[in-house]
Enzyme design. Structure first.
Site, mmCIF file in Angstrom:
data_model
loop_
_atom_site.group_PDB
_atom_site.id
_atom_site.type_symbol
_atom_site.label_atom_id
_atom_site.label_comp_id
_atom_site.label_asym_id
_atom_site.label_seq_id
_atom_site.Cartn_x
_atom_site.Cartn_y
_atom_site.Cartn_z
ATOM 1 N N CYS A 8 0.741 -1.307 -0.406
ATOM 2 C CA CYS A 8 0.167 -0.462 -0.083
ATOM 3 C C CYS A 8 0.519 1.243 -0.133
ATOM 4 O O CYS A 8 1.573 0.728 -0.347
ATOM 5 C CB CYS A 8 -1.027 -0.177 0.991
ATOM 6 S SG CYS A 8 -0.241 0.029 2.898
ATOM 7 N N ASN A 11 2.301 1.480 4.388
ATOM 8 C CA ASN A 11 2.662 0.247 5.387
ATOM 9 C C ASN A 11 2.203 -0.048 6.736
ATOM 10 O O ASN A 11 3.112 -0.352 7.589
ATOM 11 C CB ASN A 11 3.825 0.047 5.164
ATOM 12 C CG ASN A 11 4.200 -1.470 5.243
ATOM 13 O OD1 ASN A 11 5.040 -1.981 6.026
ATOM 14 N ND2 ASN A 11 3.034 -2.195 4.904
ATOM 15 N N CYS A 13 -1.871 0.962 7.471
ATOM 16 C CA CYS A 13 -2.899 0.152 7.704
ATOM 17 C C CYS A 13 -3.290 -1.164 6.844
ATOM 18 O O CYS A 13 -3.522 -1.722 7.287
ATOM 19 C CB CYS A 13 -3.817 1.672 6.973
ATOM 20 S SG CYS A 13 -3.979 3.704 7.966
ATOM 21 N N ARG A 14 -3.339 -1.014 5.145
ATOM 22 C CA ARG A 14 -4.126 -1.813 4.181
ATOM 23 C C ARG A 14 -3.062 -3.339 4.401
ATOM 24 O O ARG A 14 -3.625 -4.085 4.459
ATOM 25 C CB ARG A 14 -4.190 -1.206 3.014
ATOM 26 C CG ARG A 14 -5.792 -0.476 3.342
ATOM 27 C CD ARG A 14 -5.464 0.627 1.717
ATOM 28 N NE ARG A 14 -4.275 1.372 1.523
ATOM 29 C CZ ARG A 14 -4.674 1.997 0.227
ATOM 30 N NH1 ARG A 14 -4.974 2.218 -0.229
ATOM 31 N NH2 ARG A 14 -3.415 3.139 0.665
ATOM 32 N N SER A 15 -1.740 -3.301 3.935
ATOM 33 C CA SER A 15 -1.170 -3.702 3.684
ATOM 34 C C SER A 15 -0.650 -4.705 4.889
ATOM 35 O O SER A 15 -0.581 -6.037 4.739
ATOM 36 C CB SER A 15 0.174 -3.439 2.738
ATOM 37 O OG SER A 15 1.222 -2.760 3.636
ATOM 38 N N ASP A 126 -8.614 4.162 0.519
ATOM 39 C CA ASP A 126 -7.128 4.471 1.778
ATOM 40 C C ASP A 126 -8.081 4.787 3.359
ATOM 41 O O ASP A 126 -8.866 5.414 3.323
ATOM 42 C CB ASP A 126 -6.377 5.743 1.506
ATOM 43 C CG ASP A 126 -5.096 5.988 2.073
ATOM 44 O OD1 ASP A 126 -5.335 5.607 3.490
ATOM 45 O OD2 ASP A 126 -4.355 6.705 2.044
HETATM 46 P P1 4NP Z 1 -2.149 2.533 4.082
HETATM 47 O O1 4NP Z 1 -2.413 3.750 4.685
HETATM 48 O O2 4NP Z 1 -1.478 3.211 2.828
HETATM 49 O O3 4NP Z 1 -3.049 1.890 3.935
HETATM 50 O O4 4NP Z 1 -0.808 2.254 4.629
HETATM 51 C C1 4NP Z 1 -1.412 5.274 5.063
HETATM 52 C C2 4NP Z 1 -0.879 5.929 5.570
HETATM 53 C C3 4NP Z 1 -0.409 6.664 5.772
HETATM 54 C C4 4NP Z 1 -0.509 7.813 4.794
HETATM 55 C C5 4NP Z 1 -1.774 7.778 3.798
HETATM 56 C C6 4NP Z 1 -2.399 6.322 3.602
HETATM 57 N N1 4NP Z 1 -0.069 8.722 4.960
HETATM 58 O O5 4NP Z 1 -0.048 10.012 3.833
HETATM 59 O O6 4NP Z 1 0.617 9.103 6.042
#
Ligand code: 4NP
Length: 161
Positions: A8, A11, A13-15, A126
């Protein structure tokens, strides 16, 4: 071992949730000796960090152990992993750019919802700027997508036990 990498943006939240759900299903089906999985982000925003506390709360609520530290995808990952699986099209495009730059041939980047036959959207949204219900929605999508993913990987690689 079949090597699967969930990717993702951050790294956190989703992955890492996808990886934790995948590993949990592997253990339940006694398949943990057949597959190796990991997760990473396309960005360097959260290197070394634990998953987001909302990710951890969601995983715990569903009885899924989660243990990961954020890391960024690199060229070794592209070479070493059999399946590169992105959460959304932006992640997919960023991974493809890295593949193009590294000159590695014949690598495909999947979207995790490609494996869901009746997905209503091609992407996992997201949840970072959402509330706990956004994490529940991500969990619901990943739980179903990963059932189909595992089924397909077992078929493709003839893994029956
Ligand atoms: P992820 O979510 O890609 O599912 O881990 C996010 C985590 C952090 C951010 C964006 C999306 N950020 O902008 O810091």
């Amino acid at each position: 071992m079949i090597k699967v990498l969930f990717v993702c943006l951050g790294n956190i939240c989703r992955s890492p949730l996808a990886e934790a759900i995948f590993e949990h299903k592997l253990k339940n089906h006694n398949l943990h000796t057949k597959f190796f999985s990991d997760s990473c982000g396309t960005s360097d925003y959260h290197i070394g960090e634990l998953p987001d506390e909302r990710t951890i709360a969601c995983a715990e609520k569903h009885g899924i152990p989660i243990k990961h530290r954020g890391r960024q995808i690199n060229r070794v990952d592209i070479r070493e992993f059999d399946y590169l699986i992105a959460m959304d099209r932006s992640n997919q495009k960023n991974i493809q750019n890295l593949i193009d730059k590294s000159g590695i041939k014949n690598k495909q980047v999947y979207l995790i919802r490609d494996f869901q036959p009746d997905a209503d959207d091609p992407e996992v949204p997201d949840p970072y700027y959402g509330g706990s219900e956004s994490f529940e929605e991500v969990y619901r999508i990943l739980d179903d997508a990963i059932d189909h993913l595992l089924q397909q990987l077992r078929q493709e690689n003839q893994i029956y036990a």
